[in-house]
Design an enzyme around this catalytic site. Structure first.
Site, mmCIF file in Angstrom:
data_model
loop_
_atom_site.group_PDB
_atom_site.id
_atom_site.type_symbol
_atom_site.label_atom_id
_atom_site.label_comp_id
_atom_site.label_asym_id
_atom_site.label_seq_id
_atom_site.Cartn_x
_atom_site.Cartn_y
_atom_site.Cartn_z
ATOM 1 N N HIS A 104 6.154 -8.511 5.940
ATOM 2 C CA HIS A 104 6.331 -7.219 5.267
ATOM 3 C C HIS A 104 7.481 -7.210 4.264
ATOM 4 C CE1 HIS A 104 9.592 -7.002 8.110
ATOM 5 N NE2 HIS A 104 10.038 -5.917 7.491
ATOM 6 N N HIS A 159 10.798 -4.998 0.141
ATOM 7 C CA HIS A 159 10.336 -4.528 1.449
ATOM 8 C C HIS A 159 9.066 -3.708 1.233
ATOM 9 C CE1 HIS A 159 10.379 -2.478 5.325
ATOM 10 N NE2 HIS A 159 11.342 -3.303 5.715
#
Length: 166
Positions: free
Chosen positions: A71, A86
């Site tokens: 992620h 992110h």
């Protein structure tokens, strides 16, 4: 003279431009719906509310860290700038589901090189938010940071921040 002979005198550019790693809507860091990012606890930056599921490199440098949960990716420029991309918020809990990482730690990347593909719909349905923070994690080592106030951004094309490192 010896530096020239042995190639150790390479002048590192202190100025660097950070481009949008995603296509979508620009989000001011203070408006990211997560206090860790909004209160700049991890550093200065911005967010993007993506309209498509591909992340490209926002800088030229190397892949410093690929999170096992896919992620997030850490990047490092030659001048020392460290950047975290992110994807979404609370996406660590998805344990890699919906993400396809296209690079490995140590890979050299240029602006616009694909880093990660992700299922936007899956993340939208299973995470807190798809808004994706882009953070300078070593803000303290920057001499100046100029963030442009954008609306819509295009991955690999829209310049969002100019940074001068110490």
């Amino acid at each position: 003279m010896f530096k020239k002979l042995f190639g150790k005198g390479k002048e590192v550019q202190k100025d660097i431009a950070i481009y949008a790693p995603l296509t979508g809507e620009y989000v001011k860091i203070e408006d990211i719906p997560d206090p860790v990012f909004a209160q700049k606890m991890m550093g200065e930056g911005f967010g993007i509310n993506p309209t498509e599921g591909e992340v490209v490199s926002p800088i030229a440098g190397r892949v410093d860290n690929v999170f096992p949960t896919k992620h997030a990716i850490g990047l490092k420029a030659d001048n020392g700038l460290e950047l975290l991309v992110h994807i979404g918020l609370d996406t660590v809990q998805l344990d890699g589901e919906g993400f396809e990482v296209l690079v490995s730690s140590g890979d050299e990347v240029n602006v616009g090189d694909p880093l990660v593909r992700f299922n936007l719909e899956y993340i939208n349905n299973n995470a807190k938010s798809v808004i994706s923070p882009i953070i300078i994690t070593n803000t303290d080592q920057a001499a100046s940071i100029n963030i442009y106030d954008e609306n819509a951004v295009i991955k690999g094309e829209t310049k969002v921040i100019d940074v001068t490192m110490n």
